[in-house]
Scaffold this active site. Structure first.
Site, short mmCIF file in Angstrom:
data_model
loop_
_atom_site.label_atom_id
_atom_site.label_comp_id
_atom_site.label_asym_id
_atom_site.label_seq_id
_atom_site.Cartn_x
_atom_site.Cartn_y
_atom_site.Cartn_z
N GLU A 105 0.76 -1.47 0.24
CA GLU A 105 -0.03 -0.04 0.16
C GLU A 105 0.61 1.46 -0.23
O GLU A 105 0.77 2.17 -0.06
CB GLU A 105 -0.34 0.29 1.23
CG GLU A 105 -2.15 -1.13 1.33
CD GLU A 105 -3.30 -1.87 2.41
OE1 GLU A 105 -2.10 -1.00 3.31
OE2 GLU A 105 -4.21 -0.98 2.65
N GLU A 125 -3.61 -9.25 3.99
CA GLU A 125 -4.96 -9.02 5.07
C GLU A 125 -5.67 -10.07 5.68
O GLU A 125 -6.19 -10.42 6.41
CB GLU A 125 -5.42 -7.86 4.83
CG GLU A 125 -4.08 -6.42 5.09
CD GLU A 125 -2.89 -6.75 3.48
OE1 GLU A 125 -3.62 -7.62 2.63
OE2 GLU A 125 -3.22 -4.93 3.37
N1 T1G Z 1 4.95 -7.72 11.61
C1 T1G Z 1 5.85 -8.06 12.69
N2 T1G Z 1 6.19 -9.47 12.61
C2 T1G Z 1 6.31 -10.11 11.97
C3 T1G Z 1 5.05 -9.92 10.29
C4 T1G Z 1 3.97 -8.59 10.31
N3 T1G Z 1 3.47 -8.32 9.44
N4 T1G Z 1 5.83 -10.61 9.27
C5 T1G Z 1 6.63 -11.35 10.12
N5 T1G Z 1 7.26 -11.15 11.61
C6 T1G Z 1 8.03 -12.18 11.59
C7 T1G Z 1 8.03 -13.31 12.00
O1 T1G Z 1 6.66 -13.12 13.52
C8 T1G Z 1 8.53 -13.75 12.91
O2 T1G Z 1 9.34 -13.33 14.06
C9 T1G Z 1 9.94 -13.10 11.93
O3 T1G Z 1 9.19 -11.79 11.21
C10 T1G Z 1 9.92 -13.63 10.39
O4 T1G Z 1 8.59 -14.01 9.42
C11 T1G Z 1 -2.33 -1.08 6.89
C12 T1G Z 1 -3.57 -3.61 8.37
C13 T1G Z 1 6.48 -11.68 5.28
C14 T1G Z 1 5.83 -14.03 4.02
O5 T1G Z 1 0.09 -10.02 6.56
O6 T1G Z 1 3.73 -13.58 5.62
O7 T1G Z 1 -0.59 -4.49 6.67
O8 T1G Z 1 9.06 -15.51 15.06
O9 T1G Z 1 8.85 -16.99 10.09
O10 T1G Z 1 8.87 -17.44 6.43
O11 T1G Z 1 -3.72 -3.21 5.10
O12 T1G Z 1 6.15 -13.58 8.40
O13 T1G Z 1 11.31 -14.36 14.00
O14 T1G Z 1 10.32 -13.82 15.99
O15 T1G Z 1 7.36 -15.72 8.84
O16 T1G Z 1 10.33 -15.77 5.38
C15 T1G Z 1 -0.27 -7.61 6.35
C16 T1G Z 1 2.83 -11.49 7.35
C17 T1G Z 1 -0.37 -7.00 7.56
C18 T1G Z 1 2.49 -10.50 6.30
C19 T1G Z 1 8.30 -13.44 5.94
N6 T1G Z 1 1.54 -8.52 5.93
N7 T1G Z 1 4.05 -12.02 7.01
O17 T1G Z 1 7.85 -15.91 6.13
O18 T1G Z 1 9.34 -15.68 8.01
S1 T1G Z 1 -1.87 -6.64 8.06
C20 T1G Z 1 1.00 -9.98 6.70
C21 T1G Z 1 4.41 -13.38 6.41
C22 T1G Z 1 -1.01 -5.03 7.33
C23 T1G Z 1 -2.56 -2.68 6.17
C24 T1G Z 1 -2.71 -4.26 6.93
C25 T1G Z 1 5.65 -13.67 6.48
C26 T1G Z 1 6.92 -13.22 5.36
P1 T1G Z 1 10.16 -14.04 14.72
P2 T1G Z 1 8.70 -15.49 9.58
P3 T1G Z 1 8.94 -16.18 6.35
#
Ligand code: T1G
Length: 693
Positions: A105, A125
């Site tokens: 975004e 999301e």
């Molecule tokens: N926020 C905080 N921590 C996150 C995170 C996030 N969005 N995504 C991953 N982590 C942490 C995860 O907990 C782990 O931490 C480390 O990063 C590695 O992740 C306004 C409101 C990016 C594809 O849903 O899909 O944006 O355990 O083990 O397998 O519209 O993480 O090491 O301490 O999963 O390589 C939208 C969610 C949010 C993406 C990487 N975004 N993340 O995968 O590593 S809502 C998501 C993922 C939003 C807006 C709205 C995956 C990854 P730790 P990992 P990975």
């Protein structure tokens, strides 16, 4: 300037570098840093173009979901996006890694987007119970058109580089490091080679037909979820001027954020990752370059398929040529299914079958395997005999695993000279599809062997959950307890179809009786016979399933069980009603009606009770581990977060009260776990136990 955001001037180009490991999540500090940088640079007349890029493995991977549920801090992401879009100076973004959610975004609010080869973009999301909340539902349709936007936003899928470029999310694709790409693209802007434009000013071509089609599709596919339909509503508002559309998106987004579904789905997201945090995580795992499997039945073939699909060579032992042929056909069928699902190409399937699968009858074939998984009949003596033979054949350092679903790993290990190399690897059928893998740790299992079990889970793209030894480990022990409540409900007045329907409305893909028909009633029948001698006399005896089996009806595999199965159609088996009526009469029971809520409350309270005892007995490390077992192995509705996350929604005091009420009917079955008493007294929750570890 915050350290997570730094700026750099190169002539008329200003670079904004993001450095918020591990995934450049759009935390409060990152948002603040970008806001300050943009304001400062946009006011500087020397700056002719601004380029934002991420350091580390990815551009912004989304809002910081750790901030969810806390009071939101300004600048809010949608406002930051509007600030970027309204910049007088051209602002471009460099996308690499997994640019997702709020990250995409932010990029959509810049005036051009450069993708680095391999980047995946998406708006996931919806997978965590919400919807794009920083303009994604408004700007995506402006760049890709309504249908492509609906597909992306309601699926949450990751879109690969080429497709992202094709549908208009990327303006250029380059094969450079992020900073170099930023400088190169900025120069293209200065040279007039790269057009920049404000996304918000692009008109959206209305597409009512697409909106209507996706509303229908989402209502059918996700009857229990609210966010998929909110996503469609958001895209529908994109025909409004951008400011009005953003306000409508904010309203819809707030509805999602306030829903318990969001909390459950976020918990499920973290559960998948939390379970990897085990005491043995720092132990050195062993290399697994080849796998041996003993037994080519449904489980053995599924395990072999999972390993083959992960790129591992497999040698599978069966007893004779006929059995090997049957196994080969099963594995080929599994791989054909993966080809049909688009998980692999036909060529890869053929290579796997030609080069990576060895079928044999001679155990000596396994003398070079790094890991051998036994997947034969659930009979202790048979397993002990196999492990004794493996002990003489397997190379030093090879790991010996049993796929047993409930038998004692310590007893199996004791029959070998290498108990430290023995563990349980409990796969769930179909083993090449179900993501759960219970890693069962024996009393003498070496920490490095446990770490290897988790490394294997990751390699097979499964969710490994650590379990100690007990009958049924985590999932099956809890199942064995709460499944009885379904039988008690039928004896006391509910029909099997009413129980199934109530639980399917709660969110389970299938109710317990439909699951029994699918798994095969003969399995439970054999288990009840095995345990008959040890069954406590005070335990209620329900023989309805035995009566059905005595008719030769084992469920789907015989065409009849609780249901009559005609192809994919199933209908209640009328004879079962007669069996139920006869058994109630024999037990002197006057049947009563149960509401759906009463059915769900009893079923879930039973599940939570045994899950609590599993925590109490130290079989699972944390409540979130039990949640993961049920989310990834038992079809527990993901939006409810798992049995113990759901328990916290009910509260320990209410659960204790319910059990006391039920205990008036059956004091043996309904007993309050000590841990639940303590939580009710102290006002604590299972979530508190997750934090302690
Ligand atoms: N926020 C905080 N921590 C996150 C995170 C996030 N969005 N995504 C991953 N982590 C942490 C995860 O907990 C782990 O931490 C480390 O990063 C590695 O992740 C306004 C409101 C990016 C594809 O849903 O899909 O944006 O355990 O083990 O397998 O519209 O993480 O090491 O301490 O999963 O390589 C939208 C969610 C949010 C993406 C990487 N975004 N993340 O995968 O590593 S809502 C998501 C993922 C939003 C807006 C709205 C995956 C990854 P730790 P990992 P990975």
């Amino acid at each position: 300037m915050s350290e997570v955001v730094t700026t750099e001037r190169v002539g008329a180009v200003a670079l904004i570098a993001l450095d918020n490991p591990p995934v450049n999540a759009a935390s409060h500090a990152l948002r603040n840093g970008i806001q300050d940088a943009i304001a400062t640079l946009d006011a500087d007349p020397e700056v002719k173009v601004i380029a934002i890029y991420g350091k580390g493995r990815t551009f912004i991977a989304g809002a910081d979901i750790r901030e969810f549920g806390k009071p939101p801090k300004e600048p809010h992401l949608p406002n930051l996006c509007t600030q970027i879009e309204n910049c007088a100076t051209p602002v471009i973004s460099i996308l690499h890694g997994t640019t997702l959610g709020g990250g995409l975004e932010v990029a959509q609010a810049t005036h051009a987007r450069i993708g680095i080869t391999g980047v995946k973009v998406g708006l996931p999301e919806v997978l965590i119970g919400i919807m794009p909340g920083a303009g994604g539902t408004q700007r995506t349709p402006r760049l890709t058109g309504v249908p492509a936007a609906l597909d992306m936003i309601t699926s949450g899928r990751h879109v690969p580089t080429e497709e992202a470029h094709k549908i208009g999310l990327l303006d250029q694709v380059v094969d450079l490091e992020p900073r170099a790409a930023a400088l190169s693209a900025a120069q293209d802007v200065l040279d007039g080679k790269l057009e920049t434009r404000r996304t918000g000013q692009i008109a959206v071509t209305p597409d009512e037909a697409a909106i209507t089609e996706w509303r229908t599709r989402m209502a059918a596919k996700h009857p229990n979820l609210i966010s998929p339909l909110k996503c469609v509503d958001g895209v529908a508002a994109a025909t409004l001027p951008i400011a009005e559309g953003m306000a409508e998106e904010r309203r819809l987004f707030t509805d999602c954020m306030d829903s318990p579904q969001r909390a459950g789905l976020i918990h499920a997201f973290f559960a998948e990752r939390a379970v990897a945090k085990i005491p043995e995580a720092t132990a050195t795992s062993r290399d697994i370059a080849s796998i041996g499997v003993i037994g080519g039945g449904t489980m053995g073939s599924g395990i072999a398929t999972a390993a083959l699909m992960a790129g591992l060579p497999v040698a599978l032992i069966e007893r004779d040529q006929q059995a090997m042929d049957k196994t080969a056909a099963t594995i080929t069928g599994n791989l054909d299914g993966a080809v049909k699902r688009g998980k692999m190409t036909a060529a890869t399937r053929d290579t796997i079958l030609a080069d990576r699968l060895t079928l044999a009858t001679d155990f000596a074939t396994l003398n070079t395997a790094d890991l051998i998984i036994e997947a034969v009949f659930e009979e202790m003596e048979i397993k002990k005999e196999i492990f004794a033979r493996l002990d003489t054949i397997a190379k030093p350092g090879a790991i010996l695993a049993s796929n047993t679903s409930f038998l004692d790993i310590d007893e199996i290990a004791a029959g070998t000279s290498r108990p430290a190399d023995v563990l349980g690897l409990h796969f769930f059928s179909p083993a090449h599809i179900m993501r759960l893998l219970e890693v069962v740790v024996g009393a003498q299992t070496d920490p490095g062997v446990v770490a290897t079990g988790f490394a294997l889970a990751k390699k097979l793209r499964k969710v490994g959950v650590r379990a100690e030894v007990c009958d049924g480990f985590i999932g099956n022990r809890i199942l064995a307890h709460y499944r009885k409540v379904a039988d008690y409900l039928v004896m006391d007045g509910a029909s099997p179809w009413e129980v199934d329907s109530a639980l399917e409305d709660f969110g389970f893909a299938m109710g317990p009786f439909a699951v029994s028909d699918l798994a095969g009633l003969d399995i439970g029948w054999a288990t009840r016979k095995r345990l008959a001698a040890t069954k406590p006399p005070e335990e209620r005896d329900v023989v309805i399933a035995d009566r059905i089996c005595e008719n030769g009806w084992f469920g789907r595999k015989t065409g009849k069980g609780y249901y009559v199965h005609d192809g994919r159609d199933s209908s209640p088996n009328p004879v079962v009603d007669q069996i139920v009526e006869a058994e109630r009469k024999a037990a002197g029971i006057t049947p009563r009606d149960f509401t759906d809520d009463e059915i769900v409350n009893r079923y879930m309270t039973a599940m939570i009770s045994e899950a609590a005892r599993v925590i109490e007995d130290g079989i699972a490390l944390r409540p979130i581990d039990v949640d993961a077992v049920y989310l990834f192995g038992y079809g527990f509705p993901r939006f409810r977060g798992g049995p113990l996350f759901y328990a916290d929604q009910i509260g320990a005091a209410t659960l204790v009260e319910r059990i006391h009420t039920y205990a008036e009917e059956d004091a043996h079955y309904w007993q309050v776990p000590d841990i639940l008493h303590q939580m009710a007294r102290n006002g604590t929750a299972f979530a508190d136990l997750n934090k302690e570890s």
